[in-house]
Design an enzyme around this catalytic site. Structure first.
Site, PDB file in Angstrom:
ATOM      1  N   HIS A 163       0.819  -1.209   0.000  1.00 60.81           N
ATOM      2  CA  HIS A 163       0.000   0.000   0.000  1.00 60.81           C
ATOM      3  C   HIS A 163       0.859   1.269   0.000  1.00 60.81           C
ATOM      4  O   HIS A 163       0.359   2.360  -0.311  1.00 60.81           O
ATOM      5  CB  HIS A 163      -0.933   0.003   1.221  1.00 60.81           C
ATOM      6  N   ARG A 164       2.138   1.166   0.325  1.00 57.03           N
ATOM      7  CA  ARG A 164       3.014   2.336   0.251  1.00 57.03           C
ATOM      8  C   ARG A 164       3.279   2.735  -1.199  1.00 57.03           C
ATOM      9  O   ARG A 164       3.599   3.893  -1.481  1.00 57.03           O
ATOM     10  CB  ARG A 164       4.356   2.038   0.946  1.00 57.03           C
TER      11      ARG A 164
END
Length: 438
Positions: free
Chosen positions: A411-412
């Site tokens: 998700h980064r």
């Protein structure tokens, strides 16, 4: 003066290795580029090249020794005019764990002698903290002349600085040092990883039960460390889709029939690799990796594919996969997988990439969640194709071959909507396989 030959770091993750086989013996003359030994790393068996010329004066670590730490002296190299008399008996050689032999009764090992050689300065580092690769002799010459190796360009194997690069230089000849970049504020260090019960505690739990202890080899230790790091530091999220394979299966059968005279047989996995490579071009923002304080957006589609081997796995990388034909991808994948099982891959063949594929469909697994291999942005877990009832476009019930896939996403690097677009592109490519040839 005699120069120590040190155990090399043959991959970025290597901390120790097994000196599997010496390819030279004491008294042999070697030149830069000559093969000295075969070394087993945590991933592969690789050949170690000489970076300086000279005569092998003494072998300090016998072949078969396990657990030899990087930068341990493994042999002594003599220069022109030097002889074995210049090597004095000193303290025992750095300890390395010898490989077990087939016999139970082994004689005590005779103490090994080390070179009475002047030790080379420690391996230098650049302004950004990265290691500078230089031979021990080059480091010693640079130290004597006051040279900063960060400003010297190496001409040896893989850019290593060797004797010839420094012996003609003086401190005034070396290029001016580049100003160090301002250090970025470092993120807070991760909390110490929870290790679970200690070895003694676990042994006590199973005291009295029949079990066999299995020693962890280098590959198993590396897998454990990297996957623990991945699950603790990467914020995974998961996206799932069902993909209908009937069109692909029919198209593949027709292609294989036409390719049979050329000895080519395409697998479903070859189509999956191609579909993912094209999807990374169709959704270029998802073709990214995490790089600490930034992301790197790759232009080519470099796709890694998990290959199971005895005791572990490799993820060889098919570079520029979007540019290659299905038959080229198939041949390259077969070659990489075969050499992976023999542990003959070079580091550049299993490092890099932005995306990976793990396929357990051939084992009958219908769906699973894969762990992202850092610094990749995503990994696709592929299940088996299974006959299932579906509702057709006309509303009628039908039977189709359906493959379940799960996209694990960092998700980064990739947000939910972007990940969904990537997975939908993969699905569209596989359900309309002929478009992948356009």
């Amino acid at each position: 003066m005699p120069t120590e030959i040190l155990m090399p770091a043959l991959s970025p993750t290597m901390e120790e290795g097994t000196l599997a086989k010496w390819l030279v013996k004491e008294g042999d003359t070697v030149s830069s580029g000559d093969l000295l030994a075969e070394i087993e790393t945590d991933k592969a068996t690789m050949e170690f090249e000489a970076v300086d010329e000279g005569v092998i004066g003494k072998i300090l670590i016998p072949e078969g020794s396990e657990g030899v730490k990087v930068n341990t002296a493994i042999a002594v190299l003599l220069e022109d005019g030097e002889s074995a008399d210049d090597i004095g008996a000193a303290a025992p050689a750095p300890k390395a764990e010898a490989a077990p032999t087939a016999t139970q009764d082994t004689a005590p090992a005779a103490p090994a002698a080390t070179a009475d050689a002047t030790p080379a300065p420690a391996a230098p580092k650049g302004a950004d903290g990265t290691r500078i690769f230089a031979s021990p002799l080059a480091r010693r010459i640079a130290a004597n002349k006051g040279l900063d190796l960060a400003n010297v360009t190496g001409s040896g194997p893989h850019g290593r600085i060797v004797k010839a690069d420094v012996e003609g230089l003086s401190a005034s000849d070396a290029p001016a040092a580049k100003p160090a970049a301002a250090a970025a504020s470092a993120p807070a260090a991760l909390a110490a990883a929870a290790q679970g019960p200690s070895t003694d505690a676990v042994l006590k739990i199973y005291e009295g039960r029949d079990f066999e202890e299995v020693k962890l080899d280098g590959m198993r230790k590396t897998i454990a460390a990297r996957l623990t790091e991945a699950k603790q530091s990467i914020p995974h999220f998961y996206l799932r889709r069902d993909i209908q394979l009937d069109a692909l299966m029919g198209f593949r059968a027709d292609l294989n029939k036409q390719l049979e005279p050329r000895g080519i047989k395409l697998s479903v996995n070859d189509f999956i690799i191609k579909a993912c490579a094209l999807a990374l071009q169709q959704v270029p923002e998802a073709n990214s990796v995490w790089a600490g304080d930034r992301t790197l957006k790759l232009k080519p589609s470099d796709v890694a594919v998990a290959v199971a081997i005895e005791g572990g796995l490799f993820t060889p990388v098919l570079k520029d996969a979007e540019m290659k034909s299905l038959s080229a991808l198939s041949a390259e994948m077969k070659d990489l997988a075969a050499r992976a099982r023999d542990r003959k891959l070079a580091p550049h063949e299993y490092q890099g990439g932005s995306f990976a594929i793990s396929n357990l469909g051939m084992f009958g697994i219908e769906n699973f969640d894969a762990v992202i291999n850092p610094p990749h942005g995503a990994i696709l877990a592929v299940g088996a194709g299974v006959k299932k009832p579906i509702v057709g476009k006309d509303g009628e019930m039908a039977v189709a071959t359906v493959m379940s896939v799960t996209l694990s996403v960092d998700h980064r690097v990739i947000d939910g909507a972007l990940g969904a677009n990537l997975l939908n592109a993969i699905k569209d490519n596989l359900e309309a396989p002929m478009t992948m040839l356009a």
